[in-house]
Design a protein around this motif. Structure first.
Motif: not given
Length: 227
Positions: A178-207
């Motif tokens: 968690g921290a700094g995850l976005t819909a744009d970078n989650i694929t790249e992060i997941h392919e490298h990290v291989q976790s089974e759960e991810y935590h999102f904050g402001k990146a899933v909000r309007h603006n």
């Protein structure tokens, strides 16, 4: 794959559930990193959603060390969560040496043996993440929210990968980046990290603002991605 998102009240909680979140982290004072929500907020959120809710238990935003008086407040807050039907909390405590505070953890688990605990990003402040992980393995901690000791998951992805591999090898607490995850970078992060759960904050909000509601478009992208 599971997606956890931060919410601040019942309206946000209902919206997040409707848009496909798997679990919620309920906080107040997000500008201070997240503090314990009010009794009324906890009550209304737990009564209006069916997905799991992890309630932040953090009485102040300075350090992760707690006095005996603060520990009494923490116990009262956890008991309130349980009395309201909650099952999970987000909590972390460190010693002055920035190691996991085992005394508090032992007392917490003795008092609340069945509680579902996410150890929060106090973990990232520890002197040695691997040592801290091995310490937490001795307790029934469900998961650890971490950016790999870095400012965000992009910068901490190598350490996150190491921690995820360790968690799988040792069958310990799961690692939730968690921290700094976005819909744009989650694929790249997941392919490298291989976790089974991810935590999102402001990146899933309007603006990208906690003052705004959830972006249906972004949440849909994450829902499609996790399939």
């Amino acid at each position: 794959m599971r997606i956890e998102v931060i919410v601040q009240n019942a309206e946000e909680a209902k919206q997040a559930e409707r848009l496909g979140a798997d679990r919620l982290e309920l906080v107040s004072a997000i500008s201070e990193g997240g503090l314990t929500p009010s009794y009324g907020t906890i009550k209304t959120v737990l009564s209006q959603v069916s997905i799991p809710v992890q309630v932040m238990i953090r009485p102040h935003s300075y350090l992760y060390q707690y006095t005996d008086a603060e520990w009494k407040v923490i116990q009262e807050d956890i008991q309130a969560v349980l009395d309201l039907g909650g099952k999970g909390i987000v909590f972390g405590a460190l010693t002055k040496e920035n190691k996991v505070d085992e005394t508090i953890l032992q007392n917490l688990l003795k008092t609340f043996p069945s509680i579902d605990i996410t150890f929060h990003r106090a973990f990232d402040e520890t002197f040695d993440l691997i040592e801290a992980y091995k310490t937490l393995m001795n307790y029934p901690i469900r998961r650890i929210l971490t950016s790999g000791g870095a400012e965000n998951c992009v910068e901490g992805k190598d350490k996150l990968r190491e921690l995820v591999q360790l968690s799988k090898e040792m069958d310990g607490p799961s690692i939730m980046p968690g921290a700094g995850l976005t819909a744009d970078n989650i694929t790249e992060i997941h392919e490298h990290v291989q976790s089974e759960e991810y935590h999102f904050g402001k990146a899933v909000r309007h603006n990208a603002s906690f003052q705004k509601g959830f972006s249906q478009e972004v949440m849909q992208r994450l829902t499609d991605w996790k399939k």
